[in-house]
Design a protein around this motif. Structure first.
Motif, PDB file in Angstrom:
ATOM      1  N   VAL A 131       0.843  -1.207   0.000  1.00  0.00           N
ATOM      2  CA  VAL A 131       0.000   0.000   0.000  1.00  0.00           C
ATOM      3  C   VAL A 131       0.876   1.256   0.000  1.00  0.00           C
ATOM      4  O   VAL A 131       0.630   2.188  -0.765  1.00  0.00           O
ATOM      5  CB  VAL A 131      -0.966   0.010   1.211  1.00  0.00           C
ATOM      6  N   VAL A 173       0.682   3.946  -2.907  1.00  0.00           N
ATOM      7  CA  VAL A 173       0.308   5.339  -2.619  1.00  0.00           C
ATOM      8  C   VAL A 173       1.404   6.283  -3.109  1.00  0.00           C
ATOM      9  O   VAL A 173       1.131   7.337  -3.689  1.00  0.00           O
ATOM     10  CB  VAL A 173       0.018   5.540  -1.113  1.00  0.00           C
ATOM     11  N   PHE A 194       1.179   6.432  -6.787  1.00  0.00           N
ATOM     12  CA  PHE A 194      -0.030   7.186  -7.105  1.00  0.00           C
ATOM     13  C   PHE A 194       0.252   8.688  -7.037  1.00  0.00           C
ATOM     14  O   PHE A 194      -0.099   9.444  -7.944  1.00  0.00           O
ATOM     15  CB  PHE A 194      -1.133   6.796  -6.109  1.00  0.00           C
ATOM     16  N   ARG A 195       0.893   9.094  -5.952  1.00  0.00           N
ATOM     17  CA  ARG A 195       1.159  10.522  -5.778  1.00  0.00           C
ATOM     18  C   ARG A 195       2.115  11.045  -6.841  1.00  0.00           C
ATOM     19  O   ARG A 195       1.966  12.158  -7.338  1.00  0.00           O
ATOM     20  CB  ARG A 195       1.716  10.780  -4.369  1.00  0.00           C
ATOM     21  N   SER A 236       0.294  11.308 -10.073  1.00  0.00           N
ATOM     22  CA  SER A 236      -0.611  12.445  -9.980  1.00  0.00           C
ATOM     23  C   SER A 236       0.127  13.757 -10.253  1.00  0.00           C
ATOM     24  O   SER A 236      -0.365  14.633 -10.968  1.00  0.00           O
ATOM     25  CB  SER A 236      -1.230  12.444  -8.588  1.00  0.00           C
ATOM     26  N   GLU A 275      -8.576   9.350  -9.912  1.00  0.00           N
ATOM     27  CA  GLU A 275      -9.676   9.549  -8.951  1.00  0.00           C
ATOM     28  C   GLU A 275     -10.302   8.220  -8.565  1.00  0.00           C
ATOM     29  O   GLU A 275     -10.621   7.974  -7.401  1.00  0.00           O
ATOM     30  CB  GLU A 275     -10.745  10.466  -9.557  1.00  0.00           C
ATOM     31  N   VAL A 302      -8.319   6.256  -6.055  1.00  0.00           N
ATOM     32  CA  VAL A 302      -8.420   6.705  -4.651  1.00  0.00           C
ATOM     33  C   VAL A 302      -9.307   5.740  -3.860  1.00  0.00           C
ATOM     34  O   VAL A 302      -9.001   5.383  -2.718  1.00  0.00           O
ATOM     35  CB  VAL A 302      -8.980   8.150  -4.584  1.00  0.00           C
ATOM     36  N   THR A 303     -10.386   5.300  -4.479  1.00  0.00           N
ATOM     37  CA  THR A 303     -11.302   4.381  -3.798  1.00  0.00           C
ATOM     38  C   THR A 303     -10.635   3.018  -3.572  1.00  0.00           C
ATOM     39  O   THR A 303     -10.663   2.476  -2.467  1.00  0.00           O
ATOM     40  CB  THR A 303     -12.605   4.219  -4.622  1.00  0.00           C
ATOM     41  N   LEU A 363      -7.470   2.281  -3.499  1.00  0.00           N
ATOM     42  CA  LEU A 363      -6.269   2.321  -2.646  1.00  0.00           C
ATOM     43  C   LEU A 363      -6.580   2.314  -1.146  1.00  0.00           C
ATOM     44  O   LEU A 363      -5.676   2.254  -0.326  1.00  0.00           O
ATOM     45  CB  LEU A 363      -5.418   3.543  -3.000  1.00  0.00           C
ATOM     46  N   GLN A 364      -7.851   2.344  -0.823  1.00  0.00           N
ATOM     47  CA  GLN A 364      -8.213   2.285   0.601  1.00  0.00           C
ATOM     48  C   GLN A 364      -8.268   0.848   1.119  1.00  0.00           C
ATOM     49  O   GLN A 364      -8.583   0.599   2.274  1.00  0.00           O
ATOM     50  CB  GLN A 364      -9.565   2.975   0.823  1.00  0.00           C
ATOM     51  N   ASP A 409      -6.404  -0.238   4.517  1.00  0.00           N
ATOM     52  CA  ASP A 409      -7.024   0.036   5.818  1.00  0.00           C
ATOM     53  C   ASP A 409      -8.011  -1.078   6.185  1.00  0.00           C
ATOM     54  O   ASP A 409      -8.038  -1.557   7.329  1.00  0.00           O
ATOM     55  CB  ASP A 409      -7.729   1.393   5.742  1.00  0.00           C
ATOM     56  N   LEU A 410      -8.796  -1.500   5.216  1.00  0.00           N
ATOM     57  CA  LEU A 410      -9.786  -2.558   5.469  1.00  0.00           C
ATOM     58  C   LEU A 410      -9.090  -3.872   5.833  1.00  0.00           C
ATOM     59  O   LEU A 410      -9.486  -4.557   6.785  1.00  0.00           O
ATOM     60  CB  LEU A 410     -10.688  -2.756   4.233  1.00  0.00           C
ATOM     61  N   MET A 464     -14.665  -3.523  -2.995  1.00  0.00           N
ATOM     62  CA  MET A 464     -14.155  -2.163  -2.845  1.00  0.00           C
ATOM     63  C   MET A 464     -15.074  -1.124  -3.479  1.00  0.00           C
ATOM     64  O   MET A 464     -14.626  -0.060  -3.913  1.00  0.00           O
ATOM     65  CB  MET A 464     -12.738  -2.061  -3.434  1.00  0.00           C
ATOM     66  N   GLN A 465     -16.368  -1.447  -3.519  1.00  0.00           N
ATOM     67  CA  GLN A 465     -17.319  -0.454  -4.012  1.00  0.00           C
ATOM     68  C   GLN A 465     -17.475   0.636  -2.954  1.00  0.00           C
ATOM     69  O   GLN A 465     -17.313   0.367  -1.774  1.00  0.00           O
ATOM     70  CB  GLN A 465     -18.708  -1.079  -4.265  1.00  0.00           C
ATOM     71  N   MET A 466     -17.824   1.818  -3.436  1.00  0.00           N
ATOM     72  CA  MET A 466     -18.007   2.945  -2.514  1.00  0.00           C
ATOM     73  C   MET A 466     -19.045   2.609  -1.423  1.00  0.00           C
ATOM     74  O   MET A 466     -20.041   1.945  -1.703  1.00  0.00           O
ATOM     75  CB  MET A 466     -18.512   4.135  -3.339  1.00  0.00           C
ATOM     76  N   SER A 495      -4.790   5.228   9.726  1.00  0.00           N
ATOM     77  CA  SER A 495      -4.208   4.657   8.516  1.00  0.00           C
ATOM     78  C   SER A 495      -3.601   5.770   7.662  1.00  0.00           C
ATOM     79  O   SER A 495      -4.307   6.683   7.214  1.00  0.00           O
ATOM     80  CB  SER A 495      -5.295   3.929   7.714  1.00  0.00           C
ATOM     81  N   ILE A 540      -5.137   6.118   4.167  1.00  0.00           N
ATOM     82  CA  ILE A 540      -6.444   6.804   4.137  1.00  0.00           C
ATOM     83  C   ILE A 540      -6.224   8.311   4.275  1.00  0.00           C
ATOM     84  O   ILE A 540      -6.815   9.103   3.542  1.00  0.00           O
ATOM     85  CB  ILE A 540      -7.375   6.290   5.265  1.00  0.00           C
ATOM     86  N   MET A 595      -5.089   9.655   1.017  1.00  0.00           N
ATOM     87  CA  MET A 595      -6.148   9.693   0.002  1.00  0.00           C
ATOM     88  C   MET A 595      -7.145  10.822   0.279  1.00  0.00           C
ATOM     89  O   MET A 595      -7.596  11.499  -0.634  1.00  0.00           O
ATOM     90  CB  MET A 595      -6.893   8.342  -0.055  1.00  0.00           C
ATOM     91  N   PRO A 612     -14.995   2.089   1.531  1.00  0.00           N
ATOM     92  CA  PRO A 612     -14.136   3.104   0.936  1.00  0.00           C
ATOM     93  C   PRO A 612     -14.961   4.269   0.370  1.00  0.00           C
ATOM     94  O   PRO A 612     -16.075   4.066  -0.088  1.00  0.00           O
ATOM     95  CB  PRO A 612     -13.431   2.351  -0.201  1.00  0.00           C
ATOM     96  N   PHE A 613     -14.359   5.463   0.431  1.00  0.00           N
ATOM     97  CA  PHE A 613     -15.089   6.634  -0.065  1.00  0.00           C
ATOM     98  C   PHE A 613     -14.746   6.887  -1.528  1.00  0.00           C
ATOM     99  O   PHE A 613     -13.674   6.507  -1.998  1.00  0.00           O
ATOM    100  CB  PHE A 613     -14.789   7.865   0.794  1.00  0.00           C
TER     101      PHE A 613
END
Lengths: 194, 121
Positions: free
Chosen positions: A55, A59, A62-63, A66, A110, A113-114, A116-117, A120-121, A186-188, B11, B14, B17, B106-107
């Protein structure tokens, strides 16, 4: 607690006496079970480290992508300004395509972003599982220390062992914390304003 | 002047992000690693919105929410919960403690910005 080592095929059709070393307190067996659970915890911890490492790298990538995309976007805008209004039609068309490309990359970022979380899960689930393993270990050891199955008379030893394990699992279930992650993908997630 | 948002999550990914999404939309972002860190930073910076996780070491998000609502500046400031938790019971606790809204991880960046824009005014 050697009965836990079913993977080694030691419990089938054996009596407790054969399973348990001649150690009145069962200390040796308890240590073995503890070691077994420590191994599981170690592996869960290893998974957590690997996921966290991945991760962090993702990340970071990703940055960087970006930042590059933004620079690219700004550069195309600058070239467009320099080229217009004298710029030839093919050059302007190329720049427009470049701009479309930059927009698409930004949209993909964008969406990332979803996804890449997930770290945490996964980390929360691993912590939850580790906690459950810890509780089960503690409960099994407690039952082992009590050694009720050694003292009971008139019952099949294996049956008594199963009873002890079931009891330990029941207590572990009661002591388990609420599962912090129920997501299956990993859906919103849902949004609710109060 | 850009509005400031306090993003609280243990995290790092998170937080990054969230910061990426909010900074891209022109907000200033202050990051905190847990409830205690957030409480300390909220006392120093009077932020316009708090976006907090729930399950965190030292101090969880619900305790943070409860303590912030006792501070004059944070009585009416929007406090959004951003968490993996989605059970009715815990949501009810959050609501009772004064949460403005509940976002399950996730958001999605666009939806997060829409919600923030709606509650921050």
């Amino acid at each position: 607690m050697a009965e836990m080592r079913s993977g080694e095929g030691q419990i089938k059709n054996q009596t407790v006496d054969k399973l348990v070393p001649e150690d009145q307190d069962g200390v040796l067996c308890t240590a073995e079970v503890d070691e077994y659970f420590m191994d599981i915890k170690g592996e869960l911890s290893q998974i957590d480290r690997l996921v966290s490492d991945a991760v962090n790298n993702l990340v970071s990538n990703f940055r960087y992508i970006s930042r590059l995309t933004k620079s690219h976007h700004d550069m195309v805008l600058a070239i467009e300004k320099m080229a217009a209004p004298e710029g030839s039609k093919p050059i302007l068309e190329l720049l427009e395509k470049q701009m479309d490309l930059a927009d698409k990359i930004e949209q993909e970022l964008e969406m990332a972003v979803t996804s890449l979380q997930f770290g945490d899960l996964v980390t929360q689930l691993l912590a939850h599982t580790t906690h459950q393993v810890e509780i089960l270990n503690i409960e099994l050891q407690r039952i082992d220390r009590q050694g009720n199955w050694k003292k009971k008379v008139g019952k099949e030893p294996l049956h008594t062992i199963h009873e002890g394990i079931s009891k330990a699992v029941d207590v572990a279930k009661i002591k388990s914390k609420r599962k912090p992650v129920v997501q299956q993908g990993m859906q919103m997630g849902d949004i609710e304003l109060f | 002047m850009a509005k400031t948002i306090l993003a609280v999550d243990d995290s790092a990914s998170i937080r990054q992000m969230v910061a990426f999404t909010l900074k891209g939309a022109g907000y200033e972002v202050i990051e905190a690693v847990d409830g205690q860190d957030a409480l300390d930073k909220a006392n120093i910076h009077k932020v316009n919105l708090v976006l907090t996780d729930i399950n965190m070491p030292r101090m969880d998000g619900l305790k943070l929410l409860e303590l912030l609502r006792k501070v004059t500046h944070y009585k009416t400031i929007p406090i959004l919960m951003l968490t993996t938790e989605s059970g009715d019971e815990i949501k009810a606790k959050g609501r009772a403690a004064g949460a403005t809204g509940w976002l399950v991880k996730p958001f999605d960046p666009k939806r997060l910005l829409e919600v923030i824009s709606k509650v921050i005014g």
